[in-house]
Design a protein around this motif. Structure first.
Motif, PDB file in Angstrom:
ATOM      1  N   ALA A  48       7.310  23.059 -19.286  1.00  0.00           N
ATOM      2  CA  ALA A  48       8.428  23.028 -20.242  1.00  0.00           C
ATOM      3  C   ALA A  48       7.914  22.913 -21.676  1.00  0.00           C
ATOM      4  N   LEU A  49       6.908  22.067 -21.890  1.00  0.00           N
ATOM      5  CA  LEU A  49       6.325  21.931 -23.227  1.00  0.00           C
ATOM      6  C   LEU A  49       5.664  23.229 -23.672  1.00  0.00           C
ATOM      7  N   GLU A  50       5.041  23.925 -22.726  1.00  0.00           N
ATOM      8  CA  GLU A  50       4.395  25.200 -23.055  1.00  0.00           C
ATOM      9  C   GLU A  50       5.430  26.248 -23.446  1.00  0.00           C
ATOM     10  N   ARG A  51       6.567  26.262 -22.739  1.00  0.00           N
ATOM     11  CA  ARG A  51       7.623  27.234 -23.063  1.00  0.00           C
ATOM     12  C   ARG A  51       8.265  26.947 -24.411  1.00  0.00           C
ATOM     13  N   THR A  52       8.380  25.669 -24.762  1.00  0.00           N
ATOM     14  CA  THR A  52       9.028  25.318 -26.030  1.00  0.00           C
ATOM     15  C   THR A  52       8.088  25.416 -27.227  1.00  0.00           C
ATOM     16  N   GLY A  53       6.813  25.763 -26.986  1.00  0.00           N
ATOM     17  CA  GLY A  53       5.884  25.987 -28.096  1.00  0.00           C
ATOM     18  C   GLY A  53       5.251  24.731 -28.669  1.00  0.00           C
ATOM     19  N   PHE A  54       5.190  23.651 -27.884  1.00  0.00           N
ATOM     20  CA  PHE A  54       4.521  22.441 -28.368  1.00  0.00           C
ATOM     21  C   PHE A  54       3.038  22.694 -28.588  1.00  0.00           C
ATOM     22  N   SER A  55       2.444  21.905 -29.463  1.00  0.00           N
ATOM     23  CA  SER A  55       1.031  22.043 -29.802  1.00  0.00           C
ATOM     24  C   SER A  55       0.163  21.927 -28.552  1.00  0.00           C
ATOM     25  N   GLU A  56      -0.934  22.718 -28.519  1.00  0.00           N
ATOM     26  CA  GLU A  56      -1.861  22.660 -27.395  1.00  0.00           C
ATOM     27  C   GLU A  56      -2.528  21.295 -27.305  1.00  0.00           C
ATOM     28  N   THR A  57      -2.659  20.623 -28.429  1.00  0.00           N
ATOM     29  CA  THR A  57      -3.239  19.271 -28.422  1.00  0.00           C
ATOM     30  C   THR A  57      -2.257  18.259 -27.861  1.00  0.00           C
ATOM     31  N   LEU A  58      -0.978  18.443 -28.148  1.00  0.00           N
ATOM     32  CA  LEU A  58       0.030  17.468 -27.751  1.00  0.00           C
ATOM     33  C   LEU A  58       0.445  17.624 -26.292  1.00  0.00           C
ATOM     34  N   ARG A  59       0.414  18.852 -25.753  1.00  0.00           N
ATOM     35  CA  ARG A  59       0.901  19.091 -24.389  1.00  0.00           C
ATOM     36  C   ARG A  59       0.174  18.253 -23.342  1.00  0.00           C
ATOM     37  N   PRO A  60      -1.151  18.304 -23.256  1.00  0.00           N
ATOM     38  CA  PRO A  60      -1.823  17.486 -22.229  1.00  0.00           C
ATOM     39  C   PRO A  60      -1.634  15.989 -22.435  1.00  0.00           C
ATOM     40  N   PHE A  61      -1.534  15.569 -23.705  1.00  0.00           N
ATOM     41  CA  PHE A  61      -1.349  14.141 -23.981  1.00  0.00           C
ATOM     42  C   PHE A  61       0.006  13.668 -23.449  1.00  0.00           C
ATOM     43  N   LEU A  62       1.083  14.403 -23.782  1.00  0.00           N
ATOM     44  CA  LEU A  62       2.411  14.014 -23.316  1.00  0.00           C
ATOM     45  C   LEU A  62       2.506  14.098 -21.798  1.00  0.00           C
ATOM     46  N   SER A  63       1.876  15.116 -21.222  1.00  0.00           N
ATOM     47  CA  SER A  63       1.894  15.246 -19.763  1.00  0.00           C
ATOM     48  C   SER A  63       1.212  14.056 -19.101  1.00  0.00           C
ATOM     49  N   SER A  64       0.081  13.640 -19.655  1.00  0.00           N
ATOM     50  CA  SER A  64      -0.627  12.495 -19.081  1.00  0.00           C
ATOM     51  C   SER A  64       0.163  11.208 -19.237  1.00  0.00           C
ATOM     52  N   ILE A  65       0.868  11.051 -20.375  1.00  0.00           N
ATOM     53  CA  ILE A  65       1.713   9.866 -20.576  1.00  0.00           C
ATOM     54  C   ILE A  65       2.813   9.817 -19.510  1.00  0.00           C
ATOM     55  N   VAL A  66       3.458  10.960 -19.270  1.00  0.00           N
ATOM     56  CA  VAL A  66       4.508  11.024 -18.238  1.00  0.00           C
ATOM     57  C   VAL A  66       3.922  10.679 -16.874  1.00  0.00           C
ATOM     58  N   GLY A  67       2.715  11.210 -16.589  1.00  0.00           N
ATOM     59  CA  GLY A  67       2.084  10.920 -15.303  1.00  0.00           C
ATOM     60  C   GLY A  67       1.783   9.440 -15.123  1.00  0.00           C
ATOM     61  N   VAL A  68       1.255   8.813 -16.179  1.00  0.00           N
ATOM     62  CA  VAL A  68       0.934   7.377 -16.104  1.00  0.00           C
ATOM     63  C   VAL A  68       2.196   6.547 -15.901  1.00  0.00           C
ATOM     64  N   LEU A  69       3.262   6.878 -16.623  1.00  0.00           N
ATOM     65  CA  LEU A  69       4.520   6.129 -16.486  1.00  0.00           C
ATOM     66  C   LEU A  69       5.105   6.274 -15.082  1.00  0.00           C
ATOM     67  N   LEU A  70       5.099   7.494 -14.552  1.00  0.00           N
ATOM     68  CA  LEU A  70       5.659   7.713 -13.212  1.00  0.00           C
ATOM     69  C   LEU A  70       4.832   7.006 -12.141  1.00  0.00           C
ATOM     70  N   LYS A  71       3.506   7.113 -12.231  1.00  0.00           N
ATOM     71  CA  LYS A  71       2.663   6.456 -11.242  1.00  0.00           C
ATOM     72  C   LYS A  71       2.752   4.933 -11.357  1.00  0.00           C
ATOM     73  N   GLY A  72       2.871   4.437 -12.591  1.00  0.00           N
ATOM     74  CA  GLY A  72       3.072   3.000 -12.774  1.00  0.00           C
ATOM     75  C   GLY A  72       4.372   2.533 -12.148  1.00  0.00           C
ATOM     76  N   THR A  73       5.425   3.345 -12.288  1.00  0.00           N
ATOM     77  CA  THR A  73       6.718   3.003 -11.676  1.00  0.00           C
ATOM     78  C   THR A  73       6.601   2.955 -10.156  1.00  0.00           C
ATOM     79  N   VAL A  74       5.873   3.928  -9.574  1.00  0.00           N
ATOM     80  CA  VAL A  74       5.677   3.944  -8.118  1.00  0.00           C
ATOM     81  C   VAL A  74       4.942   2.685  -7.660  1.00  0.00           C
ATOM     82  N   LEU A  75       3.917   2.284  -8.401  1.00  0.00           N
ATOM     83  CA  LEU A  75       3.159   1.095  -8.017  1.00  0.00           C
ATOM     84  C   LEU A  75       3.994  -0.175  -8.133  1.00  0.00           C
ATOM     85  N   PHE A  76       4.860  -0.247  -9.145  1.00  0.00           N
ATOM     86  CA  PHE A  76       5.743  -1.401  -9.267  1.00  0.00           C
ATOM     87  C   PHE A  76       6.738  -1.449  -8.102  1.00  0.00           C
TER      88      PHE A  76
END
Length: 274
Positions: A48-76
């Motif tokens: 979705a970030l790639e389709r909306t034209g987000f910066s190549e630097t920002l895309r992996p960072f935001l994706s990793s943040i989402v991944g960490v939050l979701l995995k943290g929620t699963v562990l909780f």
């Protein structure tokens, strides 16, 4: 150890097993399904970030943040299923987050500014920009700082908070930039003649753009000279090359056409007081 104690411990073990084994089995299922879902969501966010034209630097960072939050929620959730008391953990995490935030105020400001720059895109890689008195070509836009290559081949690492708090001049936004060259002429000289000399000299500089035509006019008057401004248009990458070549061509044209300028001859010697 008597038989009653053995039976008591055995009953406790059975009770614990009956209590925890289904929970451990459920926790394992939640862990497997949760991490699978988290990976799928992260992939969807990245696309979705790639389709909306987000910066190549920002895309992996935001994706990793989402991944960490979701995995943290699963562990909780798993910890809750296993019956863990998370009240103390939440208090520790809150205190740690507060301490880290206080220690990293400057870094967090740079981080927020980096997100802002990568989202709003006031400039991009390879653009020529000026931040206060710092001028150069952008080579990398990071989360905490932006790297700028100066015409002197030096890398300036500019904190992102400095960029968002300052006026940024983007010389590449319009595809061309205008040079600001100052020239002087004596009051007795004819301005139309000097203007023609300057216009002719600029035509000898190959990388000056023919359109828009260079602007030549009187800037102001000082005690010895009339100050002129010469404004040719060039491509951003040709900024310094054309500056040097234009000044060289103007000096040569003034010499060939007998245009004089005011300057001191020799050395003036004065007395030194006590």
């Amino acid at each position: 150890m008597d038989l009653d104690k053995i039976n008591e411990y055995a009953q406790i073990a059975i009770d614990k097993a009956v209590f925890y084994i289904p929970r451990i089995f459920l926790a394992g299922i939640i862990l497997w399904i949760g991490f699978k879902v988290a990976a799928k969501v992260v992939d969807l966010v990245r696309k979705a970030l790639e389709r909306t034209g987000f910066s190549e630097t920002l895309r992996p960072f935001l994706s990793s943040i989402v991944g960490v939050l979701l995995k943290g929620t699963v562990l909780f959730v798993i910890a809750t299923v296993l019956g863990a008391d998370l009240t103390g953990l939440f208090a520790i995490l809150a205190a740690a987050a507060f301490a880290v935030g206080m220690a990293l105020q400057g870094s967090l400001g740079n981080f927020a500014s980096g997100i802002l720059i990568l989202t709003l895109k006031p400039f991009k890689v390879n653009d020529w920009i000026q931040v206060e008195d710092k001028f150069g070509r952008v080579v990398e836009i990071g989360i905490f700082s932006t790297d700028v290559l100066t015409p002197g081949n030096k890398i300036l690492i500019i904190p992102n908070s400095m960029i968002t708090e300052s006026v940024v001049t983007n010389y590449s936004e319009k595809g061309m930039i205008r040079l600001e060259l100052e020239v002087t002429m004596p009051y007795e000289e004819s301005f139309p003649k000097v203007r023609e000399v300057l216009a002719s000299s600029l035509k000898e500089v190959s990388k000056i753009l023919p359109q828009p035509e260079p602007e030549i006019g009187i800037l102001d008057f000082d005690s010895h000279n009339v100050r002129l401004i010469v404004r040719p248009y060039v491509l951003p990458d040709d900024f310094w090359e054309v500056t040097f070549n234009a000044n060289k061509a103007i000096k040569k044209a003034f010499s060939s056409n007998g245009v004089k300028v005011a300057y001191s001859e020799g050395v003036e010697i004065g007395k030194i007081g006590e």
